[in-house]
Motif scaffolding. Structure first.
Motif, mmCIF file in Angstrom:
data_model
loop_
_atom_site.group_PDB
_atom_site.id
_atom_site.type_symbol
_atom_site.label_atom_id
_atom_site.label_comp_id
_atom_site.label_asym_id
_atom_site.label_seq_id
_atom_site.Cartn_x
_atom_site.Cartn_y
_atom_site.Cartn_z
ATOM 1 N N SER A 64 0.878 -1.158 0.000
ATOM 2 C CA SER A 64 0.000 0.000 0.000
ATOM 3 C C SER A 64 0.917 1.210 0.000
ATOM 4 O O SER A 64 2.008 1.139 0.587
ATOM 5 C CB SER A 64 -0.761 0.006 1.323
ATOM 6 O OG SER A 64 -2.114 -0.078 1.127
ATOM 7 N N LYS A 66 2.962 4.349 1.030
ATOM 8 C CA LYS A 66 3.529 4.859 2.288
ATOM 9 C C LYS A 66 3.773 3.776 3.353
ATOM 10 O O LYS A 66 3.742 4.026 4.554
ATOM 11 C CB LYS A 66 2.665 5.988 2.902
ATOM 12 C CG LYS A 66 2.239 7.076 1.958
ATOM 13 C CD LYS A 66 3.263 7.496 0.946
ATOM 14 C CE LYS A 66 4.518 8.105 1.485
ATOM 15 N NZ LYS A 66 5.552 8.194 0.397
ATOM 16 N N SER A 261 19.560 2.028 4.093
ATOM 17 C CA SER A 261 18.961 2.615 5.290
ATOM 18 C C SER A 261 18.376 3.993 4.973
ATOM 19 O O SER A 261 18.758 4.644 3.999
ATOM 20 C CB SER A 261 20.000 2.733 6.404
ATOM 21 O OG SER A 261 20.954 3.701 6.017
HETATM 22 P P1 A3P Z 1 7.355 8.437 6.986
HETATM 23 O O1 A3P Z 1 6.516 9.381 6.180
HETATM 24 O O2 A3P Z 1 6.654 7.912 8.201
HETATM 25 O O3 A3P Z 1 8.699 8.993 7.293
HETATM 26 P P2 A3P Z 1 6.703 4.479 0.628
HETATM 27 O O4 A3P Z 1 8.101 4.208 0.237
HETATM 28 O O5 A3P Z 1 5.809 3.269 0.560
HETATM 29 O O6 A3P Z 1 6.165 5.667 -0.069
HETATM 30 O O7 A3P Z 1 6.740 4.805 2.198
HETATM 31 C C1 A3P Z 1 7.339 5.988 2.644
HETATM 32 C C2 A3P Z 1 7.672 5.862 4.117
HETATM 33 O O8 A3P Z 1 8.826 5.014 4.268
HETATM 34 C C3 A3P Z 1 8.042 7.207 4.704
HETATM 35 O O9 A3P Z 1 7.627 7.147 6.063
HETATM 36 C C4 A3P Z 1 9.542 7.211 4.552
HETATM 37 O O10 A3P Z 1 10.216 8.117 5.387
HETATM 38 C C5 A3P Z 1 9.874 5.761 4.900
HETATM 39 N N1 A3P Z 1 11.165 5.326 4.341
HETATM 40 C C6 A3P Z 1 11.716 5.657 3.151
HETATM 41 N N2 A3P Z 1 12.902 5.047 3.007
HETATM 42 C C7 A3P Z 1 13.116 4.326 4.128
HETATM 43 C C8 A3P Z 1 14.186 3.481 4.563
HETATM 44 N N3 A3P Z 1 15.252 3.286 3.829
HETATM 45 N N4 A3P Z 1 14.068 2.894 5.762
HETATM 46 C C9 A3P Z 1 12.982 3.088 6.537
HETATM 47 N N5 A3P Z 1 11.934 3.881 6.182
HETATM 48 C C10 A3P Z 1 11.992 4.483 4.976
#
Ligand code: A3P
Length: 324
Positions: A64, A66, A261
């Motif tokens: 999904s 985010k 990371s």
């Molecule tokens: P937050 O908005 O809570 O910081 P998606 O990649 O599905 O769009 O999800 C985005 C979310 O994953 C964001 O959360 C983002 O900061 C987090 N995110 C992105 N890269 C990451 C990583 N390498 N490790 C952990 N979380 C990550």
């Protein structure tokens, strides 16, 4: 995927015109096969359903929005290319956003200024991604005989809500009205968000992972954050590429965890500026790296909001356990 003839495009447009609509998060969404979508992504979803065939060597990253998609894309790419002799894949990771090196199948036709980009033309093994719910995936992806592996990442629905609100509010397109956290919250609880309801999305993949453990892996963002080394090892095994003793000894696992990371990816020049555009929607690259923590929703939601989402979450967790 695109390149559909005019008749097919007309057919998709006709189906889309008949779908239920609801205003949510400052724009209109439409419900298709039980889930809510941006109308301008739907022809891509239908096209994938009708034309896309998985190959035995495909890896499909599902989520999904985010829920940790960007992270999982980086991890799968790094795992997959770890033995490559040349430096190309390392350079790709250093110089691009993960969404540029792993395409989302239902948006593939939108990536390069609407030019036709055929998924069929990509060489095997293909690393691909999707937000399409499990029940709406093309038939071949749900077939045990296909050999394709699906890795799903789920996340606490409270944190997904907060992450989504910041992301979609900060990246509003021109025709999209601003929307408050409270308004967004009501729609989220009604399940009316892009690719929502999220609990059905997660539940479908979870059930598939129980029924087809060889083909579908269900990861949790929180568990990956708590012990990324173990998570990466399990992922490598599921993908049929376990780490050798030698690799483990020289720290290959830890290196992959490091270069994927949050801090590392966020601070790459490639992620500090620029945008990714898909049809009407445009997202800035830094927006994919906001805070990257577990439990951020506690900072932003009222106790009542947390309780309501916990109740929805509990309902989902009940379904998880009752179907196991
Ligand atoms: P937050 O908005 O809570 O910081 P998606 O990649 O599905 O769009 O999800 C985005 C979310 O994953 C964001 O959360 C983002 O900061 C987090 N995110 C992105 N890269 C990451 C990583 N390498 N490790 C952990 N979380 C990550």
């Amino acid at each position: 995927v695109r390149g559909a003839d005019e008749k097919t495009e007309e057919k998709y447009a006709h189906i889309i015109s008949t779908l239920p609509k609801k205003k949510s998060w400052g724009q209109e969404l439409q419900r298709y096969q039980g889930f809510w979508y941006y109308p301008f992504f739907l022809d891509g979803v239908m096209s994938v359903q009708h034309n896309f065939k998985v190959r035995p060597s495909d890896v499909l990253i599902a989520s999904s929005p985010k829920s940790g998609t960007t992270w999982l894309k980086a991890l799968v790419f790094a795992l997959h290319n770890r033995n490559a002799d040349d430096q190309t894949s390392k350079q790709v990771m250093q110089s691009s956003n993960p969404h540029e090196y792993i395409l989302q199948i239902e948006l593939a036709h939108l990536y390069t200024n609407n030019s036709i980009l055929s998924l069929d033309a990509l060489p095997s093994p293909r690393l691909l991604a999707t937000h399409i719910p499990y029940s709406s995936l093309p038939e071949s992806a749900r077939d045990d005989e296909s050999g394709c592996r699906i890795v799903y990442i789920s996340r606490d629905i409270k944190d997904v809500f907060v992450s989504s609100w910041y992301f979609f509010n900060d990246n509003r397109h021109d025709s999209q009205e601003p929307f408050s956290l409270e308004e967004a919250f009501e729609s989220y609880c009604d399940g009316v968000t892009p690719y929502g309801p999220i609990w059905d999305h997660q539940l479908e993949y979870w059930k598939a992972s129980i029924e087809r453990p060889q083909s579908v892996m269900f990861l949790r963002y929180e568990e990956m954050m708590e012990d990324p080394v173990n998570g990466v090892k399990m992922l490598a095994e599921f993908l049929g590429r376990p780490f050798s003793m030698e690799e483990a000894e020289v720290g290959v696992v830890e290196e992959i965890v490091k270069v994927c990371s949050f801090e590392y990816l966020k601070n790459l020049e490639a992620n500090k500026e620029g945008e990714l555009q898909f049809a009407k929607v445009k997202f800035t690259k830094p927006a994919f790296f906001r805070r990257g923590v577990v439990g951020d929703s506690k900072r932003c939601l009222t106790p009542e909001m947390i309780e309501r989402l916990n109740l929805l979450n509990d309902r989902m967790t009940c379904s998880f356990s009752s179907s196991s």
